[in-house]
Motif scaffolding. Structure first.
Motif, PDB file in Angstrom:
ATOM      1  N   PHE A   5       0.943  -1.104   0.031  1.00  0.00           N
ATOM      2  CA  PHE A   5       0.084  -0.039   0.222  1.00  0.00           C
ATOM      3  C   PHE A   5       0.785   1.234   0.034  1.00  0.00           C
ATOM      4  CE2 PHE A   5      -2.322  -3.239   2.089  1.00  0.00           C
ATOM      5  CZ  PHE A   5      -3.753  -3.372   1.569  1.00  0.00           C
ATOM      6  N   ASP A   6       0.344   2.443  -0.528  1.00  0.00           N
ATOM      7  CA  ASP A   6       1.109   3.676  -0.299  1.00  0.00           C
ATOM      8  C   ASP A   6       1.070   4.274   0.957  1.00  0.00           C
ATOM      9  OD1 ASP A   6      -1.422   4.325  -0.797  1.00  0.00           O
ATOM     10  OD2 ASP A   6      -1.194   5.527  -2.559  1.00  0.00           O
ATOM     11  N   ALA A   7       0.226   3.821   1.854  1.00  0.00           N
ATOM     12  CA  ALA A   7       0.087   4.536   3.218  1.00  0.00           C
ATOM     13  C   ALA A   7      -0.065   3.281   4.293  1.00  0.00           C
ATOM     14  CB  ALA A   7      -1.085   5.410   3.209  1.00  0.00           C
ATOM     15  N   GLU A   8       0.023   3.497   5.340  1.00  0.00           N
ATOM     16  CA  GLU A   8      -0.196   2.628   6.593  1.00  0.00           C
ATOM     17  C   GLU A   8      -1.383   2.272   6.607  1.00  0.00           C
ATOM     18  OE1 GLU A   8       1.608   2.608  10.416  1.00  0.00           O
ATOM     19  OE2 GLU A   8       3.268   4.104   9.642  1.00  0.00           O
ATOM     20  N   GLN A   9      -2.028   1.008   6.918  1.00  0.00           N
ATOM     21  CA  GLN A   9      -3.427   0.443   7.049  1.00  0.00           C
ATOM     22  C   GLN A   9      -3.730   0.121   8.200  1.00  0.00           C
ATOM     23  OE1 GLN A   9      -5.272   0.479   3.959  1.00  0.00           O
ATOM     24  NE2 GLN A   9      -3.678   1.622   3.575  1.00  0.00           N
ATOM     25  N   PRO A  10      -4.983   0.096   8.665  1.00  0.00           N
ATOM     26  CA  PRO A  10      -5.283  -0.274   9.970  1.00  0.00           C
ATOM     27  C   PRO A  10      -5.349  -1.973  10.064  1.00  0.00           C
ATOM     28  CG  PRO A  10      -7.211   0.453   8.734  1.00  0.00           C
ATOM     29  CD  PRO A  10      -6.065   0.710   7.839  1.00  0.00           C
ATOM     30  N   ALA A  11      -5.304  -2.350  10.981  1.00  0.00           N
ATOM     31  CA  ALA A  11      -5.075  -3.854  11.291  1.00  0.00           C
ATOM     32  C   ALA A  11      -6.331  -4.523  10.779  1.00  0.00           C
ATOM     33  CB  ALA A  11      -4.926  -4.137  12.809  1.00  0.00           C
ATOM     34  N   VAL A  12      -7.556  -3.930  11.100  1.00  0.00           N
ATOM     35  CA  VAL A  12      -8.741  -4.467  10.780  1.00  0.00           C
ATOM     36  C   VAL A  12      -9.716  -3.312  10.168  1.00  0.00           C
ATOM     37  CG1 VAL A  12     -10.883  -5.801  11.178  1.00  0.00           C
ATOM     38  CG2 VAL A  12      -8.760  -6.321  12.231  1.00  0.00           C
ATOM     39  N   ARG A  13     -10.081  -3.673   8.919  1.00  0.00           N
ATOM     40  CA  ARG A  13     -11.181  -2.394   8.629  1.00  0.00           C
ATOM     41  C   ARG A  13     -12.302  -3.347   8.020  1.00  0.00           C
ATOM     42  NH1 ARG A  13     -12.207  -0.241   3.499  1.00  0.00           N
ATOM     43  NH2 ARG A  13     -10.314  -1.265   2.491  1.00  0.00           N
ATOM     44  N   SER A  14     -13.480  -2.807   8.166  1.00  0.00           N
ATOM     45  CA  SER A  14     -14.918  -3.770   7.829  1.00  0.00           C
ATOM     46  C   SER A  14     -15.805  -2.981   7.155  1.00  0.00           C
ATOM     47  CB  SER A  14     -15.511  -4.414   9.001  1.00  0.00           C
ATOM     48  OG  SER A  14     -15.904  -3.557  10.000  1.00  0.00           O
ATOM     49  N   VAL A  15     -16.655  -3.686   6.321  1.00  0.00           N
ATOM     50  CA  VAL A  15     -17.745  -3.164   5.673  1.00  0.00           C
ATOM     51  C   VAL A  15     -18.858  -4.044   5.772  1.00  0.00           C
ATOM     52  CG1 VAL A  15     -18.745  -2.132   3.401  1.00  0.00           C
ATOM     53  CG2 VAL A  15     -16.264  -1.718   3.985  1.00  0.00           C
ATOM     54  N   ARG A  16     -20.103  -3.404   6.120  1.00  0.00           N
ATOM     55  CA  ARG A  16     -21.349  -4.255   6.188  1.00  0.00           C
ATOM     56  C   ARG A  16     -22.154  -3.822   5.118  1.00  0.00           C
ATOM     57  NH1 ARG A  16     -22.775  -6.697  11.252  1.00  0.00           N
ATOM     58  NH2 ARG A  16     -20.933  -5.366  11.923  1.00  0.00           N
ATOM     59  N   ASP A  17     -22.910  -4.961   4.184  1.00  0.00           N
ATOM     60  CA  ASP A  17     -23.691  -4.780   3.289  1.00  0.00           C
ATOM     61  C   ASP A  17     -24.821  -5.690   3.557  1.00  0.00           C
ATOM     62  OD1 ASP A  17     -24.851  -3.883   1.131  1.00  0.00           O
ATOM     63  OD2 ASP A  17     -23.755  -5.196  -0.272  1.00  0.00           O
TER      64      ASP A  17
END
Length: 110
Positions: A5-17
């Motif tokens: 990635f070009d930037a640091e990422q969070p350990a967990v990201r979520s999306v609810r659909d």
């Protein structure tokens, strides 16, 4: 799987659909230099262990994933047993319980 990635990422990201949960896990990240083409200069990228999970929200606990994301890097969707498998399992347990009851009655009433 490794991802850049070009930037640091969070350990967990979520999306609810609706009832579907999309979880993106990025752990063990560090900045590295990556050269994609010899004609281009090296770039700084955030390289990490990465996993995408798409599952029904009833099959995975988002709080547990958030608490220990590294445990879910190899997660697989649980396979639901067929009715025949469930019946066979229950019959086996029933036989075992019946045998235990018979043994206990022999001890008590002997």
């Amino acid at each position: 799987m490794k991802a850049n990635f070009d930037a640091e990422q969070p350990a967990v990201r979520s999306v609810r659909d609706g009832h579907t949960l999309y979880i993106f896990i990025c752990v063990n990240g560090q900045w590295t230099e990556q050269q994609y083409d010899e004609s281009q200069p090296a770039q700084q990228v955030w390289e990490c262990d990465y996993r995408e999970i798409v599952a029904d929200e009833s099959k995975i606990d988002l709080e547990k994933v958030t608490a220990a994301p590294e445990k879910y890097l190899d997660w697989t969707d649980p396979v639901e047993k067929t009715d025949a498998e469930k019946i066979a399992e229950l019959q086996e347990k029933n036989e075992m319980l019946t045998q235990c009851l018979m043994e206990m009655s022999e001890i008590v009433y002997a």
